[in-house]
Design a protein around this motif. Structure first.
Motif, PDB file in Angstrom:
ATOM      1  N   VAL A 294     -16.944 -56.314  21.386  1.00 27.13           N
ATOM      2  CA  VAL A 294     -17.624 -57.475  21.802  1.00 27.13           C
ATOM      3  C   VAL A 294     -19.282 -57.129  21.823  1.00 27.13           C
ATOM      4  O   VAL A 294     -20.065 -57.827  21.340  1.00 27.13           O
ATOM      5  CB  VAL A 294     -17.563 -57.851  23.275  1.00 27.13           C
ATOM      6  N   GLU A 295     -19.821 -55.822  21.780  1.00 30.29           N
ATOM      7  CA  GLU A 295     -21.139 -55.606  21.483  1.00 30.29           C
ATOM      8  C   GLU A 295     -21.164 -55.678  20.009  1.00 30.29           C
ATOM      9  O   GLU A 295     -22.343 -56.094  19.758  1.00 30.29           O
ATOM     10  CB  GLU A 295     -21.155 -54.040  21.786  1.00 30.29           C
ATOM     11  N   LEU A 296     -20.434 -55.445  19.028  1.00 28.50           N
ATOM     12  CA  LEU A 296     -20.772 -55.434  17.783  1.00 28.50           C
ATOM     13  C   LEU A 296     -20.723 -56.916  17.184  1.00 28.50           C
ATOM     14  O   LEU A 296     -21.765 -57.236  16.561  1.00 28.50           O
ATOM     15  CB  LEU A 296     -19.350 -54.808  16.680  1.00 28.50           C
ATOM     16  N   VAL A 297     -20.140 -57.838  17.867  1.00 31.80           N
ATOM     17  CA  VAL A 297     -20.061 -59.383  17.713  1.00 31.80           C
ATOM     18  C   VAL A 297     -21.301 -59.751  18.135  1.00 31.80           C
ATOM     19  O   VAL A 297     -22.103 -60.684  17.638  1.00 31.80           O
ATOM     20  CB  VAL A 297     -18.818 -60.017  18.381  1.00 31.80           C
ATOM     21  N   GLU A 298     -22.058 -59.415  19.302  1.00 30.08           N
ATOM     22  CA  GLU A 298     -23.123 -59.635  19.954  1.00 30.08           C
ATOM     23  C   GLU A 298     -24.533 -59.323  19.254  1.00 30.08           C
ATOM     24  O   GLU A 298     -25.296 -60.112  19.047  1.00 30.08           O
ATOM     25  CB  GLU A 298     -23.327 -59.180  21.440  1.00 30.08           C
ATOM     26  N   HIS A 299     -24.615 -58.161  18.769  1.00 32.67           N
ATOM     27  CA  HIS A 299     -25.604 -57.387  18.154  1.00 32.67           C
ATOM     28  C   HIS A 299     -25.510 -57.443  16.592  1.00 32.67           C
ATOM     29  O   HIS A 299     -26.436 -57.343  15.841  1.00 32.67           O
ATOM     30  CB  HIS A 299     -25.770 -55.983  18.416  1.00 32.67           C
ATOM     31  N   CYS A 300     -24.295 -57.470  15.907  1.00 29.85           N
ATOM     32  CA  CYS A 300     -24.232 -57.638  14.495  1.00 29.85           C
ATOM     33  C   CYS A 300     -24.982 -56.654  13.777  1.00 29.85           C
ATOM     34  O   CYS A 300     -26.102 -57.139  13.105  1.00 29.85           O
ATOM     35  CB  CYS A 300     -24.503 -59.238  14.123  1.00 29.85           C
ATOM     36  N   PRO A 301     -24.713 -55.365  13.695  1.00 26.97           N
ATOM     37  CA  PRO A 301     -25.633 -54.502  13.023  1.00 26.97           C
ATOM     38  C   PRO A 301     -25.733 -54.545  11.484  1.00 26.97           C
ATOM     39  O   PRO A 301     -26.610 -54.211  10.928  1.00 26.97           O
ATOM     40  CB  PRO A 301     -24.941 -53.231  13.268  1.00 26.97           C
ATOM     41  N   TRP A 302     -24.885 -55.350  10.887  1.00 29.46           N
ATOM     42  CA  TRP A 302     -24.965 -55.485   9.516  1.00 29.46           C
ATOM     43  C   TRP A 302     -25.711 -56.796   9.183  1.00 29.46           C
ATOM     44  O   TRP A 302     -25.593 -57.347   8.114  1.00 29.46           O
ATOM     45  CB  TRP A 302     -23.547 -55.404   8.845  1.00 29.46           C
ATOM     46  N   SER A 303     -26.453 -57.175  10.122  1.00 27.63           N
ATOM     47  CA  SER A 303     -27.467 -58.390   9.970  1.00 27.63           C
ATOM     48  C   SER A 303     -28.894 -58.117  10.387  1.00 27.63           C
ATOM     49  O   SER A 303     -29.070 -57.654  11.608  1.00 27.63           O
ATOM     50  CB  SER A 303     -27.021 -59.734  10.611  1.00 27.63           C
ATOM     51  N   CYS A 304     -29.740 -58.626   9.435  1.00 33.99           N
ATOM     52  CA  CYS A 304     -31.103 -58.228  10.083  1.00 33.99           C
ATOM     53  C   CYS A 304     -32.115 -59.388   9.492  1.00 33.99           C
ATOM     54  O   CYS A 304     -31.863 -59.995   8.550  1.00 33.99           O
ATOM     55  CB  CYS A 304     -31.612 -56.823   9.854  1.00 33.99           C
ATOM     56  N   ARG A 305     -33.475 -59.472  10.022  1.00 30.15           N
ATOM     57  CA  ARG A 305     -34.418 -60.422   9.645  1.00 30.15           C
ATOM     58  C   ARG A 305     -35.319 -59.629   9.033  1.00 30.15           C
ATOM     59  O   ARG A 305     -35.895 -58.729   9.640  1.00 30.15           O
ATOM     60  CB  ARG A 305     -34.770 -61.318  10.623  1.00 30.15           C
ATOM     61  N   GLU A 306     -35.901 -59.866   7.846  1.00 32.94           N
ATOM     62  CA  GLU A 306     -36.840 -59.387   7.267  1.00 32.94           C
ATOM     63  C   GLU A 306     -37.685 -60.285   6.621  1.00 32.94           C
ATOM     64  O   GLU A 306     -37.430 -61.075   5.936  1.00 32.94           O
ATOM     65  CB  GLU A 306     -36.526 -58.200   5.989  1.00 32.94           C
ATOM     66  N   ALA A 307     -39.100 -60.195   6.936  1.00 28.37           N
ATOM     67  CA  ALA A 307     -39.986 -61.286   6.626  1.00 28.37           C
ATOM     68  C   ALA A 307     -39.700 -62.828   6.736  1.00 28.37           C
ATOM     69  O   ALA A 307     -39.919 -63.497   5.794  1.00 28.37           O
ATOM     70  CB  ALA A 307     -40.623 -61.005   5.002  1.00 28.37           C
ATOM     71  N   GLY A 308     -38.935 -63.077   7.953  1.00 26.94           N
ATOM     72  CA  GLY A 308     -38.598 -64.145   8.114  1.00 26.94           C
ATOM     73  C   GLY A 308     -37.122 -64.734   7.414  1.00 26.94           C
ATOM     74  O   GLY A 308     -36.835 -65.800   7.619  1.00 26.94           O
ATOM     75  N   LYS A 309     -36.445 -63.705   6.786  1.00 26.71           N
ATOM     76  CA  LYS A 309     -35.548 -64.219   5.871  1.00 26.71           C
ATOM     77  C   LYS A 309     -34.230 -63.245   6.565  1.00 26.71           C
ATOM     78  O   LYS A 309     -34.516 -62.107   6.854  1.00 26.71           O
ATOM     79  CB  LYS A 309     -35.725 -63.748   4.549  1.00 26.71           C
ATOM     80  N   LEU A 310     -33.243 -63.905   6.545  1.00 25.42           N
ATOM     81  CA  LEU A 310     -31.942 -63.328   7.113  1.00 25.42           C
ATOM     82  C   LEU A 310     -31.215 -62.564   5.933  1.00 25.42           C
ATOM     83  O   LEU A 310     -31.049 -63.005   4.838  1.00 25.42           O
ATOM     84  CB  LEU A 310     -31.032 -64.495   7.409  1.00 25.42           C
ATOM     85  N   LYS A 311     -31.023 -61.130   6.305  1.00 23.89           N
ATOM     86  CA  LYS A 311     -30.412 -60.404   5.422  1.00 23.89           C
ATOM     87  C   LYS A 311     -29.090 -59.736   6.029  1.00 23.89           C
ATOM     88  O   LYS A 311     -28.903 -59.600   7.150  1.00 23.89           O
ATOM     89  CB  LYS A 311     -31.142 -59.168   4.952  1.00 23.89           C
ATOM     90  N   LYS A 312     -27.883 -59.670   5.004  1.00 24.12           N
ATOM     91  CA  LYS A 312     -26.458 -59.445   5.613  1.00 24.12           C
ATOM     92  C   LYS A 312     -26.014 -58.290   4.444  1.00 24.12           C
ATOM     93  O   LYS A 312     -26.532 -58.370   3.431  1.00 24.12           O
ATOM     94  CB  LYS A 312     -25.603 -60.455   5.656  1.00 24.12           C
ATOM     95  N   PHE A 313     -25.631 -57.106   5.048  1.00 22.94           N
ATOM     96  CA  PHE A 313     -24.960 -56.079   4.069  1.00 22.94           C
ATOM     97  C   PHE A 313     -23.649 -56.477   4.015  1.00 22.94           C
ATOM     98  O   PHE A 313     -22.775 -56.628   4.484  1.00 22.94           O
ATOM     99  CB  PHE A 313     -24.912 -55.056   5.223  1.00 22.94           C
ATOM    100  N   GLU A 314     -23.538 -56.337   2.727  1.00 23.68           N
ATOM    101  CA  GLU A 314     -22.024 -56.842   1.814  1.00 23.68           C
ATOM    102  C   GLU A 314     -21.909 -55.810   0.674  1.00 23.68           C
ATOM    103  O   GLU A 314     -22.975 -55.826  -0.261  1.00 23.68           O
ATOM    104  CB  GLU A 314     -21.821 -58.086   1.758  1.00 23.68           C
ATOM    105  N   ASN A 315     -20.858 -55.343   0.155  1.00 21.78           N
ATOM    106  CA  ASN A 315     -20.529 -54.634  -0.734  1.00 21.78           C
ATOM    107  C   ASN A 315     -21.417 -53.702  -1.171  1.00 21.78           C
ATOM    108  O   ASN A 315     -21.870 -53.432  -2.118  1.00 21.78           O
ATOM    109  CB  ASN A 315     -20.388 -55.605  -1.713  1.00 21.78           C
ATOM    110  N   GLY A 316     -22.006 -52.632   0.015  1.00 23.04           N
ATOM    111  CA  GLY A 316     -22.731 -51.668  -0.232  1.00 23.04           C
ATOM    112  C   GLY A 316     -24.314 -52.038  -0.395  1.00 23.04           C
ATOM    113  O   GLY A 316     -25.098 -51.060  -0.814  1.00 23.04           O
ATOM    114  N   ALA A 317     -24.494 -53.151  -0.135  1.00 29.30           N
ATOM    115  CA  ALA A 317     -25.900 -53.482  -0.329  1.00 29.30           C
ATOM    116  C   ALA A 317     -26.433 -54.722   0.298  1.00 29.30           C
ATOM    117  O   ALA A 317     -25.538 -55.413   0.895  1.00 29.30           O
ATOM    118  CB  ALA A 317     -26.430 -54.047  -1.749  1.00 29.30           C
ATOM    119  N   TRP A 318     -27.804 -54.831   0.820  1.00 28.17           N
ATOM    120  CA  TRP A 318     -28.331 -55.937   1.534  1.00 28.17           C
ATOM    121  C   TRP A 318     -28.637 -57.116   0.780  1.00 28.17           C
ATOM    122  O   TRP A 318     -29.236 -56.890  -0.253  1.00 28.17           O
ATOM    123  CB  TRP A 318     -29.582 -55.377   2.201  1.00 28.17           C
TER     124      TRP A 318
END
Length: 397
Positions: free
Chosen positions: A201-225
């Motif tokens: 549940v914590e992982l769903v709530e905070h989603c570590p493989w997702s972050c915002r940088e310079a106003g853009k949403l970035k997600k981690f997939e296939n070894g890269a952001w």
């Protein structure tokens, strides 16, 4: 001897990736089961994890340790990544999970440690270090590690740790796929000792493989952001899917429901999931309808307390055995390794470099690359690399 073992693990890892890509991994899984190698790999995985916690920090603190090359240390750090990647590739199969036998408890504990650290860092608002520079290749060795000081390797180790944690998530999800055939102690350890449903549940709530940088949403997939375009921001990633599938396996299995303690805290944590179960998400993974119904029922009922029918419980032994055996010896081990392993002569370094070059051949690396190189001029698939900078590719001369 250890380097030969690492080469074998690395070749197995490469072979597993290529076989899985071609849909021909059955032979490899049969060999791993027949020769009882899964418990060996799990033991090796935990040994390297302990080395990273106990020995590696000591090496970085030694002021008089200035090796000609830190590549041998990087190889040890990379060893954990190779093993967890191999396990992720083969643990899809039920017979692999069953062949782990009692060591499955140690693997569950390993995954729990990795995911707890991942969730804690994300909850504290720490941006994954991997979100800053891109990871060096897909589990490939980083040639820059040859020249950096041991202290700088700590930063590379943190980047690698993030990816290892995500691989551990996939392995854990494959383990939950087999809840019906797991030992009773394994199920008790996942549900009650570690309370994995609440951790997920914590992982769903905070989603570590997702972050915002310079106003853009970035997600981690296939070894890269990757920057996610607005139209794809509600699209479920593979990592999101792994968490939801693990929750489905742990919460909807009758055996799990019988063993899990739905007390006030656990119930309130699980009910947080209802806010994330949107129509868009359910359209992408229809099985989540069953989870939605379960949570709606859980919200208005008080489940019966779990039946405690397990008197003798197995416990993991690998982690504790290594710690007890080497208690108080960590600094001495580190200094011994500095002299015997991490300070090679020039001749030994050349010999090791030759062996590494054979293991990590260019043809193999290109076959493992997730994306084929593209021409810097026209964008089509390229076969020729610039001989000067070694970074740019072209389709013609």
């Amino acid at each position: 001897r250890w380097l030969r073992q690492h080469e074998c693990v690395e070749k197995l890892n490469m072979h597993a990736i290529l076989s899985a890509s071609a849909g021909q991994e059955q032979l490899l899984t049969e060999l791993l089961v027949s020769y009882a190698k899964i418990p060996v790999l799990i033991g090796e995985l935990i040994s390297v994890e302990i080395w990273k916690h106990k020995i590696f920090p000591v090496l970085c603190r030694l002021e008089d340790f200035k090796p000609r090359s830190t590549f041998p240390i990087y190889v040890v750090l990379h060893h954990e990544a190779s093993i967890i990647n191999l396990l992720e590739t083969v643990f899809f199969y039920k017979e692999i999970c069953e062949s782990a036998e009692d060591s499955i408890l140690d693997l569950i504990d390993y995954c729990h440690r990795k995911l707890t650290l991942l969730a804690a860092r994300s909850a504290n608002g720490q941006t994954p270090r991997a979100c800053l520079p891109a990871a060096p290749g897909k589990w490939g060795l980083n040639p820059e590690a040859v020249l950096v000081p041991p202290q700088e390797l700590q930063k590379q180790a943190e980047t690698m740790e993030f990816e290892i944690s995500l691989k551990a998530l996939s392995v854990l999800r494959f383990i939950t796929d087999q809840v019906e055939s797991l030992p009773l102690s394994a199920l008790t350890r996942m549900l009650n000792t570690h309370n994995l449903p609440c951790l997920l549940v914590e992982l769903v709530e905070h989603c570590p493989w997702s972050c915002r940088e310079a106003g853009k949403l970035k997600k981690f997939e296939n070894g890269a952001w990757h920057v996610v375009p607005p139209e794809d921001q509600v699209k479920m990633t593979k990592l999101d899917g792994q968490v939801w599938l693990a929750l489905l396996n742990l919460l909807l299995s009758p055996e799990c429901q019988r063993k899990y303690h739905f007390d006030g805290f656990n119930k309130s944590q699980l009910l947080k999931l209802r806010a994330f179960l949107t129509d868009v998400l359910i359209d992408q993974l229809p099985n989540l309808v069953e989870l939605q119904r379960f949570l709606s029922h859980l919200a208005v009922t008080e489940p019966a307390p779990p039946k405690k029918d397990l008197v003798l419980e197995q416990v993991p032994v690998i982690w504790d055995h290594i710690l007890k055996k080497n208690a108080g010896k960590w600094e001495a081990i580190a200094k011994h390794q500095v002299k015997r392993v991490f300070s090679p002569t020039e001749e030994e370094l050349k010999f090791q470099a030759h062996r590494w070059a054979q293991t990590y051949s260019l043809d193999m690396m290109e076959a493992l690359a997730p994306n084929k190189p593209r021409c810097g001029a026209c964008g089509t698939e390229a076969a020729k690399q610039c001989s000067r900078c070694r970074n740019e590719w072209y389709c013609t001369r």
